[in-house]
Design a protein around this motif. Structure first.
Motif, mmCIF file in Angstrom:
data_model
loop_
_atom_site.group_PDB
_atom_site.id
_atom_site.type_symbol
_atom_site.label_atom_id
_atom_site.label_comp_id
_atom_site.label_asym_id
_atom_site.label_seq_id
_atom_site.Cartn_x
_atom_site.Cartn_y
_atom_site.Cartn_z
ATOM 1 N N LYS A 140 -7.531 -4.646 -7.322
ATOM 2 C CA LYS A 140 -6.116 -4.301 -7.151
ATOM 3 C C LYS A 140 -5.306 -4.874 -8.302
ATOM 4 O O LYS A 140 -5.273 -6.093 -8.513
ATOM 5 N N THR A 151 -1.006 -16.770 -4.864
ATOM 6 C CA THR A 151 -1.623 -15.804 -3.948
ATOM 7 C C THR A 151 -3.027 -16.231 -3.530
ATOM 8 O O THR A 151 -3.723 -15.459 -2.871
ATOM 9 N N GLU A 161 -4.566 -12.603 2.201
ATOM 10 C CA GLU A 161 -4.433 -11.210 2.612
ATOM 11 C C GLU A 161 -3.965 -11.051 4.049
ATOM 12 O O GLU A 161 -3.783 -9.926 4.517
ATOM 13 N N CYS A 170 1.201 -17.206 5.025
ATOM 14 C CA CYS A 170 0.115 -16.357 4.553
ATOM 15 C C CYS A 170 -1.181 -17.162 4.531
ATOM 16 O O CYS A 170 -1.200 -18.326 4.092
ATOM 17 N N ARG A 187 -2.414 -7.991 8.939
ATOM 18 C CA ARG A 187 -2.640 -7.871 7.502
ATOM 19 C C ARG A 187 -1.305 -8.052 6.770
ATOM 20 O O ARG A 187 -0.237 -7.707 7.266
ATOM 21 N N ALA A 188 -1.406 -8.619 5.586
ATOM 22 C CA ALA A 188 -0.185 -8.892 4.822
ATOM 23 C C ALA A 188 0.593 -7.613 4.549
ATOM 24 O O ALA A 188 1.832 -7.607 4.579
ATOM 25 N N GLU A 189 -0.108 -6.482 4.307
ATOM 26 C CA GLU A 189 0.577 -5.223 4.049
ATOM 27 C C GLU A 189 1.380 -4.772 5.270
ATOM 28 O O GLU A 189 2.502 -4.270 5.147
ATOM 29 N N GLU A 190 0.803 -4.947 6.469
ATOM 30 C CA GLU A 190 1.528 -4.563 7.671
ATOM 31 C C GLU A 190 2.772 -5.421 7.876
ATOM 32 O O GLU A 190 3.840 -4.923 8.265
ATOM 33 N N GLU A 191 2.633 -6.731 7.626
ATOM 34 C CA GLU A 191 3.797 -7.605 7.782
ATOM 35 C C GLU A 191 4.884 -7.275 6.759
ATOM 36 O O GLU A 191 6.073 -7.334 7.057
ATOM 37 N N VAL A 192 4.439 -6.882 5.568
ATOM 38 C CA VAL A 192 5.415 -6.489 4.543
ATOM 39 C C VAL A 192 6.199 -5.265 5.009
ATOM 40 O O VAL A 192 7.430 -5.196 4.867
ATOM 41 N N GLN A 193 5.484 -4.269 5.564
ATOM 42 C CA GLN A 193 6.172 -3.083 6.053
ATOM 43 C C GLN A 193 7.129 -3.427 7.190
ATOM 44 O O GLN A 193 8.235 -2.889 7.272
#
Length: 432
Positions: A140, A151, A161, A170, A187-193
């Motif tokens: 990525k 990170t 992640e 995190c 998941r970090a992406e879900e929390e970001v959304q």
């Protein structure tokens, strides 16, 4: 560009002030391009003289032009710094604020991408394998960042992640089996959304509050304009009223003056008539006295007796005319009447001003905000009552002003206390 027959030189993208490649390029009205900081500093030096000219063509600008970034030229310069005319990648050395490439040796180039799997940053040359080799397809890439180490999990050296909602931090996947076991994790992406959705709601709420306050601001501005217009109208009307009062007082002053002068003229005419009569009687008495003196000096008896028989008798005086001495003149009574009028006028003026002051003091132009809150908003009421507003008070009214007179129940007519005292004083003076 090369296929089209266009030949570009690196010097074409240099600033004529610093002689280096354009940084944050701006275009001035004459068409020449400069670094933003260079042309700004150049014009700052001439700011006192008020002369703003182009360093190349010497064209003057007045007023000073506003500098705006030339986005297209900035992209071309950035592309030219990293890619050659034939599409070949060229070196672009990292500066103080840039992220350095972790692969370059010696003087490092500017990194353009960071890999979250490799945990390294790459320049345009060394990032190419991530695009070309299948071994890096699952890596990525993100924009080059100096905070790449943040990170990484400090305990397991793995990529962060996962987000633990229980501890609000995190974590990596290995942390799920240790101290974060059984916690609410996503998941970090879900929390970001999820957080972006909350952020969008907050932005929408803020925008609603901005719109609401801007509407209130416009209404208050209109209220200020209306209030100023009303205040000016009230001042003009009050000036007209007071001007009429002043003219009326001036007219009364003139009438009193004319009355006094008329009385003076009448008194002087009567006095002059009395003086004429007195002077006539004095002349006759002097004539009679002269004849008596002449007769008294006669030495012969016979002529004296003969003359004595023909002597005139002393003239009879006219009845005495009454007149006043200086101390009996009516100046004191006149001044008493004028003083009484002054007192009555001051009482009326003071009572009228008190009535005006009370009306203006109780007039509330702006009160506390009692508007309904917006959705998801808690409105704090602003106390802008007169006791919490620092305003310019009337310099002629002291703090804690208390009128030294009484008003009737309606508050529109002054009291008659002062008038009654004056009437009593005048009745006493008449009895005397």
């Amino acid at each position: 560009m090369a296929q089209a027959g266009v030949i570009l030189d690196k010097d074409q993208f240099n600033c004529s002030i610093c002689l280096d490649t354009l940084k944050n390029p701006v275009t001035i009205p004459c068409g020449h391009n400069y670094c933003f900081n260079c042309i700004r500093e150049h014009w700052n030096q001439n700011d006192i003289l008020g002369v703003f000219a182009c360093p190349q063509c010497r064209q003057n600008f007045n007023p000073r032009p506003t500098l705006a970034r030339n986005t297209m030229l900035a992209d071309v310069v950035e592309r030219f710094k990293t890619v050659g005319l034939n599409g070949d990648v060229i070196e672009s050395f990292a500066e103080a604020d840039d992220v350095e490439c972790d692969v370059c040796t010696g003087r490092k180039n500017k990194a353009v991408k960071s890999c979250l799997v490799c945990l390294a940053s790459y320049c345009d040359l060394h990032v190419q394998p991530h695009y070309e080799s299948a071994a890096f397809k699952k890596h990525k890439l993100v924009t080059a960042s100096k905070q790449l180490q943040e990170t990484i999990c400090p305990i397991h050296d793995k990529l962060l992640e996962v987000f633990c909602r229980s501890d609000n931090q995190c974590i990596c996947y290995l942390c799920l089996a240790d101290e974060h076991k059984g916690h609410d994790t996503v998941r970090a992406e879900e929390e970001v959304q999820h957080r972006l959705g909350q952020l969008s709601d907050m932005q929408q709420t803020c925008q609603l509050q901005i719109d609401y306050r801007e509407k209130q601001s416009e209404e208050l501005k209109q209220a200020i304009v209306s209030l100023s217009r009303c205040a000016r109208g009230a001042i003009e009307k009050s000036d007209a009223v007071f001007t009429g009062l002043i003219r009326s007082i001036e007219l009364k002053r003139f009438e009193v003056k004319e009355l006094i002068l008329a009385q003076e003229k009448t008194a002087i005419a009567q006095t002059e008539q009395l003086l004429s009569l007195i002077h006539k009687e004095i002349a006759e008495l002097k004539k009679t006295t002269a004849e008596l003196n002449r007769c008294s000096y006669t030495e012969d008896h016979i002529p004296f007796l003969q003359s004595y028989q023909s002597l005139p008798a002393p003239p009879a005086l006219s009845p005495p005319l009454s007149y006043r001495q200086h101390s009996d003149l009516p100046i004191g009574a006149l001044m008493d009447a004028v003083s009484d009028f002054k007192g009555l006028l001051e009482e009326v003026c003071q009572g009228g001003f008190s009535n005006i002051y009370e009306k203006v003091k109780d007039l509330i132009i702006v009160g506390p905000l009692n508007s309904d809150p917006l959705p998801g908003q808690t409105v704090a009421l602003m106390d802008i009552s007169p006791r919490n507003i620092e305003c310019n008070r009337n310099p002629f009214i002291s703090e804690g002003f208390v009128p030294m007179f009484a008003l009737s129940q309606t508050g529109t007519r002054p009291s008659t206390v002062f008038r009654q005292k004056n009437l009593q004083r005048r009745s006493h003076s008449r009895r005397k």
